[in-house]
Design an enzyme around this catalytic site. Structure first.
Site, mmCIF file in Angstrom:
data_model
loop_
_atom_site.group_PDB
_atom_site.id
_atom_site.type_symbol
_atom_site.label_atom_id
_atom_site.label_comp_id
_atom_site.label_asym_id
_atom_site.label_seq_id
_atom_site.Cartn_x
_atom_site.Cartn_y
_atom_site.Cartn_z
ATOM 1 N N HIS A 35 10.419 -21.801 -2.025
ATOM 2 C CA HIS A 35 11.142 -22.833 -1.254
ATOM 3 C C HIS A 35 12.097 -23.604 -2.165
ATOM 4 O O HIS A 35 13.213 -23.947 -1.780
ATOM 5 C CB HIS A 35 10.159 -23.846 -0.663
ATOM 6 C CG HIS A 35 9.228 -23.310 0.374
ATOM 7 N ND1 HIS A 35 7.857 -23.309 0.212
ATOM 8 C CD2 HIS A 35 9.439 -22.789 1.605
ATOM 9 C CE1 HIS A 35 7.279 -22.812 1.285
ATOM 10 N NE2 HIS A 35 8.218 -22.477 2.148
ATOM 11 N N GLY A 146 15.349 -17.470 3.131
ATOM 12 C CA GLY A 146 14.821 -16.550 2.121
ATOM 13 C C GLY A 146 14.748 -15.120 2.637
ATOM 14 O O GLY A 146 14.340 -14.875 3.776
ATOM 15 N N MET A 183 5.788 -15.012 -3.210
ATOM 16 C CA MET A 183 5.243 -16.352 -2.970
ATOM 17 C C MET A 183 5.238 -16.653 -1.480
ATOM 18 O O MET A 183 6.177 -16.312 -0.763
ATOM 19 C CB MET A 183 6.081 -17.388 -3.710
ATOM 20 C CG MET A 183 5.885 -17.309 -5.193
ATOM 21 S SD MET A 183 6.684 -18.682 -6.008
ATOM 22 C CE MET A 183 6.392 -18.203 -7.704
HETATM 23 P P1 AMP Z 1 8.404 -21.056 5.520
HETATM 24 O O1 AMP Z 1 8.022 -22.414 5.053
HETATM 25 O O2 AMP Z 1 7.416 -20.006 5.209
HETATM 26 O O3 AMP Z 1 8.853 -21.056 6.965
HETATM 27 O O4 AMP Z 1 9.686 -20.662 4.680
HETATM 28 C C1 AMP Z 1 10.818 -21.492 4.656
HETATM 29 C C2 AMP Z 1 11.956 -20.749 3.995
HETATM 30 O O5 AMP Z 1 11.568 -20.373 2.675
HETATM 31 C C3 AMP Z 1 12.325 -19.457 4.741
HETATM 32 O O6 AMP Z 1 13.735 -19.296 4.717
HETATM 33 C C4 AMP Z 1 11.642 -18.411 3.905
HETATM 34 O O7 AMP Z 1 12.249 -17.145 3.990
HETATM 35 C C5 AMP Z 1 11.785 -18.988 2.517
HETATM 36 N N1 AMP Z 1 10.786 -18.417 1.617
HETATM 37 C C6 AMP Z 1 9.446 -18.292 1.823
HETATM 38 N N2 AMP Z 1 8.859 -17.649 0.800
HETATM 39 C C7 AMP Z 1 9.844 -17.362 -0.085
HETATM 40 C C8 AMP Z 1 9.883 -16.703 -1.363
HETATM 41 N N3 AMP Z 1 8.794 -16.190 -1.921
HETATM 42 N N4 AMP Z 1 11.086 -16.581 -1.976
HETATM 43 C C9 AMP Z 1 12.210 -17.073 -1.408
HETATM 44 N N5 AMP Z 1 12.239 -17.707 -0.221
HETATM 45 C C10 AMP Z 1 11.081 -17.850 0.433
#
Ligand code: AMP
Length: 280
Positions: A35, A146, A183
């Site tokens: 994030h 991401g 992650m």
């Molecule tokens: P989430 O909180 O899981 O909804 O993720 C929020 C944002 O962070 C989304 O755009 C995800 O794709 C991105 N994201 C989650 N995990 C990763 C990671 N390991 N590397 C890069 N971006 C990530």
């Protein structure tokens, strides 16, 4: 860093930044380094960084982990501030859905029925609806997503195109632990043993990518090679291992420079996803 929990508070906070490029990072919180690299990208692409933290009930199906999804706003706020977020928007459910479940929603069409959508019906309708709402509240110039959730990236881009939402979409690479595990906030669910098993997911993607580098183009062969790695461990129950085109999500017989290998698997009770573009 300002923390806002209401739409009106956020609008007021952003009024001070009129005319500047707002870069927006939507998340569900329980922040990890993945994030925070989106925040780094946001700082490159905008003058003011807004992050949202909202565990969107609309994108969870019955029996999924909405109730136990990890939450720690205090910790998240400290991490976000240290990384340079200017405004953190952390609304409660009733602030986003004051009349309960919305009647009018954004439908993803056929792109929402493949891969994740096949196993999580309604998921992308919930995602696109909340992203559209957040875009309308935050009014960003650019938003960072991401590659980890690459189907989500495809659909958000498509939504912006199809609905003329004037938001630039930037896709950031997947951040991994040193041993390759992508992650994820959900990694916290894994026991030590499951965490070891989960490593096979990224390993299987790498093995398929290596085969691609060596000249293998047959989609079936690449999927089989990845699946064989997952099959080494009884703790892993794959839902799909698919080779698709990065833009259209169409399944392909032959791998090309735009192919993505995508995996969803349960490790114990935890559902994990990962993907890799085969061409470097
Ligand atoms: P989430 O909180 O899981 O909804 O993720 C929020 C944002 O962070 C989304 O755009 C995800 O794709 C991105 N994201 C989650 N995990 C990763 C990671 N390991 N590397 C890069 N971006 C990530």
């Amino acid at each position: 860093m300002r923390i806002e929990t209401t739409r009106s508070g956020l609008v007021q906070a952003l009024a001070r930044h009129a005319g500047k490029r707002i870069a927006f990072v939507p998340t569900m919180g329980y922040l990890h380094e993945g994030h925070l690299t989106l925040v780094d990208q946001a700082k490159k692409h905008g003058d003011v960084v807004v992050m949202s933290i909202f565990v969107n009930p609309l994108q969870f199906g019955p029996g999924e982990d909405l109730a136990r999804y990890p939450r720690d706003l205090h910790r998240d706020a400290a991490l976000a501030e240290a990384r340079g977020v200017d405004v953190l928007f952390a609304p409660a459910d009733h602030e986003m859905y004051e009349n309960g479940r919305p009647i009018v929603m954004v439908t993803p069409g056929h792109l929402g029925n493949v891969l994740e959508g096949r196993f999580r019906p309604g998921h992308f309708e919930g995602v696109l609806t909340v992203v559209a709402k957040l875009f309308n509240i935050v009014r960003p110039t650019v938003a960072i997503f991401g590659q980890k959730d690459f189907q989500q990236c495809v659909l958000v881009r498509r939504m912006c195109n199809d609905l003329n939402l004037a938001v630039e979409i930037v896709i950031a690479p997947t951040l991994r632990e040193a041993d390759g595990l992508a992650m994820s906030s959900r990694n916290i669910y894994l026991s030590a043993e499951e965490r070891q098993s989960a490593l096979l997911i990224s390993r299987s993607l790498r093995i398929a990518a290596d085969l691609y580098q060596k000249g293998e183009r047959d989609a079936n062969a690449l999927v089989k090679a990845a699946s064989a790695v997952l099959a080494l461990d009884n703790n892993i129950r794959p839902q799909y291992v698919e080779l698709v085109d990065a833009r259209t999500l169409a399944a392909a017989d032959q791998a090309t420079g735009t192919s993505v290998l995508a995996i969803a698997a349960h490790v114990g009770q935890t559902r994990l996803i990962d993907n890799l573009r085969l061409a470097p």
